[in-house]
Design a protein around this motif. Structure first.
Motif, short mmCIF file in Angstrom:
data_model
loop_
_atom_site.label_atom_id
_atom_site.label_comp_id
_atom_site.label_asym_id
_atom_site.label_seq_id
_atom_site.Cartn_x
_atom_site.Cartn_y
_atom_site.Cartn_z
N ALA A 50 0.76 -1.21 -0.05
CA ALA A 50 0.01 0.03 -0.03
C ALA A 50 0.81 1.39 0.03
N ASP A 51 1.20 1.68 -1.15
CA ASP A 51 2.38 2.58 -1.37
C ASP A 51 2.10 3.58 -2.33
N GLY A 52 1.08 3.58 -3.09
CA GLY A 52 0.55 4.31 -4.27
C GLY A 52 1.32 3.97 -5.30
N ASP A 53 1.94 3.10 -5.68
CA ASP A 53 2.59 2.58 -6.84
C ASP A 53 1.77 1.43 -7.27
N LEU A 54 0.80 1.52 -8.48
CA LEU A 54 0.06 0.54 -8.76
C LEU A 54 0.55 -0.54 -9.86
N ALA A 55 1.89 -0.71 -10.01
CA ALA A 55 2.52 -1.58 -10.80
C ALA A 55 2.06 -2.98 -10.62
N GLU A 56 1.77 -3.54 -9.25
CA GLU A 56 1.33 -4.95 -8.96
C GLU A 56 -0.12 -4.97 -9.70
N TRP A 57 -0.76 -4.05 -9.90
CA TRP A 57 -2.08 -4.35 -10.34
C TRP A 57 -2.24 -4.58 -12.02
N ALA A 58 -0.96 -4.28 -12.71
CA ALA A 58 -1.05 -4.58 -13.97
C ALA A 58 -1.51 -6.24 -14.21
N GLY A 59 -2.46 -6.14 -15.49
CA GLY A 59 -3.03 -7.36 -15.66
C GLY A 59 -4.29 -7.54 -15.33
N ILE A 60 -4.76 -7.04 -14.17
CA ILE A 60 -6.01 -7.19 -13.54
C ILE A 60 -6.92 -6.16 -14.08
N LYS A 61 -8.15 -6.45 -14.40
CA LYS A 61 -9.07 -5.59 -15.25
C LYS A 61 -9.62 -4.75 -14.12
N PRO A 62 -9.60 -3.28 -14.59
CA PRO A 62 -10.07 -2.21 -13.66
C PRO A 62 -11.87 -2.21 -13.73
N PHE A 63 -12.34 -1.80 -12.64
CA PHE A 63 -13.71 -1.50 -12.83
C PHE A 63 -13.49 0.34 -13.29
N ARG A 64 -13.83 0.43 -14.47
CA ARG A 64 -13.69 1.56 -15.37
C ARG A 64 -15.08 2.53 -14.94
N THR A 65 -14.74 3.77 -14.50
CA THR A 65 -16.05 4.65 -13.97
C THR A 65 -15.50 5.81 -14.48
N PHE A 66 -15.95 6.17 -15.86
CA PHE A 66 -15.54 7.37 -16.62
C PHE A 66 -16.89 7.87 -17.19
N PRO A 67 -17.17 9.23 -17.05
CA PRO A 67 -18.48 9.95 -17.54
C PRO A 67 -18.53 9.83 -19.09
N SER A 68 -17.27 10.10 -19.77
CA SER A 68 -17.22 10.14 -21.02
C SER A 68 -17.75 8.87 -21.94
N ASP A 69 -17.77 7.74 -21.43
CA ASP A 69 -18.14 6.67 -22.15
C ASP A 69 -19.39 5.80 -21.50
N ASP B 95 -18.19 17.71 -14.88
CA ASP B 95 -17.73 18.38 -15.97
C ASP B 95 -17.17 17.39 -17.28
N GLY B 96 -16.56 16.28 -16.84
CA GLY B 96 -16.02 15.31 -17.73
C GLY B 96 -14.91 14.60 -17.09
N ASP B 97 -14.11 13.92 -17.81
CA ASP B 97 -13.16 12.77 -17.43
C ASP B 97 -12.26 13.67 -16.45
N ALA B 98 -11.75 14.68 -17.02
CA ALA B 98 -10.71 15.43 -16.27
C ALA B 98 -11.14 16.08 -14.83
N ASP B 99 -12.39 16.22 -14.92
CA ASP B 99 -13.01 16.66 -13.39
C ASP B 99 -13.12 15.58 -12.53
N LEU B 100 -13.44 14.37 -13.23
CA LEU B 100 -13.49 12.93 -12.13
C LEU B 100 -13.62 11.87 -12.98
N SER B 101 -12.86 10.71 -12.90
CA SER B 101 -12.80 9.71 -13.36
C SER B 101 -11.93 8.58 -12.80
#
Length: 839
Positions: free
Chosen positions: A530-549, A561-567
């Motif tokens: 638990a260090d903020g480096d997400l390298a160990e999550w590579a290859g695991i499919k994320p729960f994508r939560t984006f307003p644009s799609d 207001d869009g993906d830059a505001d929150l995604s």
């Protein structure tokens, strides 16, 4: 509290008096939309010497020339952009007139036309959102009786708004013109009004003059408030079980023996705030009871044991900014057990005059009474006064103001159809149930024909679809990968305005391509820190939560207001001992204020049920074998809600919350022991043991403050969540554990006493079928498919499994029509059955 600026001063008081709309004293300067036919004329003057009240009246001298279709003179008065006249709390609009020069005939009439401009539109920017509602008043211009006369117009609509008759305009308001917004006169968003001198008679010429003065709103449109009708809450009211989920509708007790039950409240422990718990009712929109406060009564029936203690009873008004009830400042009544003569553990009818409620709130005694806006009631609560109530039980029934008669007749079932609406999406439609008003519809889905909406495998895909919409979409999902040939059946249940439910109307099967979605990974991320480096999550499919799609859903009354505001990309994994979570959040302004609540800061929420979901979702948070949890990932610590448990984890080896360095946003990582969850549940919850193939209730929501001092945006993974996942489990979605796309565990809580292999269903099938089997004890299991020549064509299971009952999906889309055999081996047990594929 925030208050809307109205064009005219409208002050809401506990006792509503007449309020001025236009006094015609000379301040009306922004005349708008004047028009008249050629040859017609209108002269307007303010007369300070001749008036009904105030300082002046408006004199109008009119001349109408003959026209082949009838004459017309019109003028209007509108408010400024962003302001409205609120007529919703009144039932009458009146004005005074004086005719000093009568017309020769009675053909001409005065038309009052209200301009309905809803809050969602910008004045004049979108004419399609403007509606005109007309009311005609005859007999004014040829009035020869000298003197001031008052005209009172009921504020009501009459007839079909899309096809009004001339007679409708004489008795009520009805729509005119081509623009249609919602075909409803929004009384609280009246933008202004037209006054029109007109005639429907061709080749008519006449003239006259008259005075207008003192246009006012009066009378009460307030209605009694029904909270629990003896059986359930009406559609515009949502029953919530308090802080700790301690209240349920039960058939154990019934005040009036109508066979409808009551609300059962079980007191919790002091540690979980049980003494402050109770029953809540959240209203879907503000309700007006202010004018009834002086004359009406709240009543409810209560059965409680002696010594249970005192209760606060409260009506909370709306903050008017979408943030919910203003619980710090409310109308309250203190129900004192001693003053009632004590509880007797038998039914007592409690009646409280609304005028006895204290209007300065239970938490702020410095404020003056009467300041709560009782015309915007948004929540009602009966809750304890902090006393010890653990293990004590009370029942509540028939909660309402005014007079009410119980409706227990269910509506008829809607007729339902469903069809594929492209890849991944099925659309369900149904008939609007005749004879019902303000009913709601709930939509269910299952991969088997639906005979019981509470049966195993039935899920909710539409929660509260309002009358008139008659459509819901269902995104067809599958673990991780796309899957063709997925079959669903659908059902729709109608709930009338009194809360009665119909039997389910059902559809036939619909086949479609399923979308591969993220799952809870079946093993821990390799070398997790638990260090903020997400390298160990590579290859695991994320729960994508984006307003644009569309993968992220923006809750009503919130702004993203869009993906830059929150995604966000969310990663979730598990092993036998821990739940692993990571949030990769893009956020243009990271805002965390330690003086504000978690929901008012930038903070992810994970809602999760730790059980295999077999049937329709819970409505309230459950405890015990099927517990539901809310985890809030605050910058300072991890905490739980429902019930509230603070500081489960703090920043350190198992918890990280930090801002990104090179891009805007923040990262959260957590390693959460499964053993924490029974602690959250107060020791009442089972220890969760994750198994591959389990279907897990889940939602992920993100609060976005943007340094505003409050929650400005809210984005969720579940499309059913409109800022209510915190209270209602049925607003969540679901996913699976692991990548075994063929196995779903069912009934794992049932103790199996023998090994068995069931006949597949359906059979014959095309192209998918379910194979169910039972294991009496833990075994290494293989389930294989063979053709008629004995050749193995598929292996569905090849792993060790615990005892229990399992269901495996077999997709034969790659095989040809014919007879096949499936063979189960588990330890010493072996069985073979035949099935038929027909394409």
């Amino acid at each position: 509290m925030k208050k809307l600026l109205y064009l005219f001063v409208i002050i809401f008081l506990q006792s509503l008096s007449a309020q001025s709309v236009e006094n015609f004293d000379g301040g009306w300067t922004n005349w708008a939309d004047e028009w008249m036919n050629a040859g017609n004329s209108l002269v307007r003057t303010y007369d300070t010497n001749f008036k009904m009240e105030g300082t002046a009246s408006l004199r109008m001298e009119w001349v109408m020339k003959a026209e082949d279709w009838g004459g017309g003179i019109s003028f209007a008065r509108f408010s400024d952009a962003g302001t409205w006249i609120d007529m919703s709390v009144y039932d009458t609009l009146s004005f005074w007139y004086y005719v000093d020069k009568p017309s020769k005939k009675d053909y001409a009439y005065l038309a009052l036309i209200l301009r309905d401009n809803p809050v969602s539109s910008v004045y004049d920017a979108d004419p399609s959102n403007v509606e005109l509602w007309r009311r005609q008043i005859t007999g004014i211009f040829n009035d020869t009786a000298k003197g001031w006369h008052q005209v009172s117009i009921p504020l009501k609509t009459v007839g079909d708004p899309l096809n009004p008759s001339p007679a409708d305009w004489l008795v009520g308001f009805n729509m005119q013109g081509r623009n249609h917004h919602n075909n409803v006169l929004d009384w609280d968003y009246v933008r202004g009004f037209y006054l029109e001198i007109d005639t429907d008679t061709a080749l008519y010429a006449d003239s006259g003059s008259f005075y207008l003065d003192n246009m006012v709103l009066s009378g009460s449109r307030a209605t009694p408030l029904v909270l629990f009708n003896g059986k359930t809450a009406p559609n515009n009211v949502k029953f919530a079980p308090g802080w700790t989920g301690s209240a349920v509708v039960s058939l154990e007790e019934d005040y009036d023996n109508a066979g409808t039950g009551s609300i059962k409240w079980t007191g919790g422990s002091d540690a979980d705030g049980g003494g402050w718990d109770g029953i809540w009712f959240d209203l879907s929109s503000p309700h007006k009871i202010g004018e009834l406060m002086a004359t009406d009564t709240l009543q409810f029936a209560m059965k409680a044991p002696a010594g249970l203690g005192n209760f606060w009873i409260a009506f909370a008004d709306d903050d008017m900014d979408g943030s919910g009830p203003d619980r710090m400042y409310q109308n309250v009544y203190y129900l004192d057990e001693a003053k009632l003569g004590g509880y007797t553990n038998s039914w007592q009818l409690i009646k409280i005059p609304l005028k006895d409620f204290y209007g300065a709130g239970s938490w702020d005694g410095d404020r003056l009474p009467g300041s709560v806006d009782s015309n915007r009631v948004i929540q009602f609560r009966i809750e304890g006064d902090g006393q010890s109530v653990q293990g004590k039980v009370a029942y509540f029934d028939n909660i309402w103001t005014g007079h009410y008669s119980l409706d227990i007749i269910p509506p008829v079932a809607p007729q339902v159809q469903a069809f594929s609406n492209g890849d991944y999406l099925n659309t369900i439609t149904w008939t609007d149930v005749p004879g019902e008003k303000q009913e709601m519809y709930k939509v269910y889905a299952s991969q088997s024909p639906i005979t019981d909406v509470n049966a195993d495998g039935v899920e909710v895909v539409g929660r509260a679809v309002a009358e008139g919409f008659q459509m819901a979409d269902h995104e067809v999902r599958y673990p991780l990968v796309e899957k063709d040939g997925v079959v669903y059946y659908y059902a729709v249940v109608c709930t009338d305005n009194a809360g009665n439910q119909s039997v389910a109307g059902v559809s036939g099967p619909v086949t479609n391509l399923a979308k591969g979605i993220a799952t809870i990974h079946k093993t821990a991320p390799v070398n997790f820190k638990a260090d903020g480096d997400l390298a160990e999550w590579a290859g695991i499919k994320p729960f994508r939560t984006f307003p644009s799609d569309g993968s992220g859903h923006v809750a009503s009354n919130y702004k993203v207001d869009g993906d830059a505001d929150l995604s966000v990309n969310t990663y979730i994994a598990s092993d036998a001992d821990y739940l692993y979570v990571a949030f990769d959040v893009t956020d243009d302004i990271v805002s965390v204020n330690p003086n504000l609540g978690e929901w008012e800061n930038d903070c992810p929420d994970l809602f999760i049920g730790l059980y295999n979901q077999k049937s329709a979702p819970h409505t309230f948070y459950n405890r015990g074998k099927e517990p539901d949890y809310r985890l809030m990932f605050d910058k300072r610590r991890l905490l739980a809600g429902k019930p509230w448990v603070d500081s489960l984890l703090t920043p350190g080896v198992n918890y990280f919350w930090g801002e990104k360095v090179l891009t805007n946003g923040y990262i959260v990582e957590a390693k959460i022991p499964w053993s924490i969850f029974p602690v959250i549940g107060g020791g009442a919850d089972s220890l969760f043991v994750p198994q591959v193939g389990m279907k897990i209730p889940i939602d992920i929501a993100f609060n976005d403050a943007d340094a505003t001092g409050s929650r400005e945006g809210m984005l969720s993974w579940s499309k059913l969540n409109n800022d209510d996942s915190y209270a209602d489990v049925s607003a969540w979605s679901s996913t699976w554990i692991g990548d075994k796309t063929t196995v779903d565990v069912v009934d794992e809580g049932i103790v199996a006493t023998s090994f068995s292999l069931s006949q597949n269903y359906p059979n014959p099938f095309n192209p998918s079928t379910q194979i169910k089997y039972t294991l009496a004890k833990s075994s290494f299991v293989t389930l294989k498919i063979f053709d008629v020549l004995g050749r193995e064509v598929s292996t569905l299971v090849n792993q060790a499994q615990n005892s229990g009952t399992y269901s495996v999906n077999f997709n034969a889309s790659a095989l040809s029509t014919g007879v096949y055999f499936y063979q189960l081996e588990a330890g010493d047990f072996m069985n073979i059955k035949k099935m038929l594929l027909i394409k």
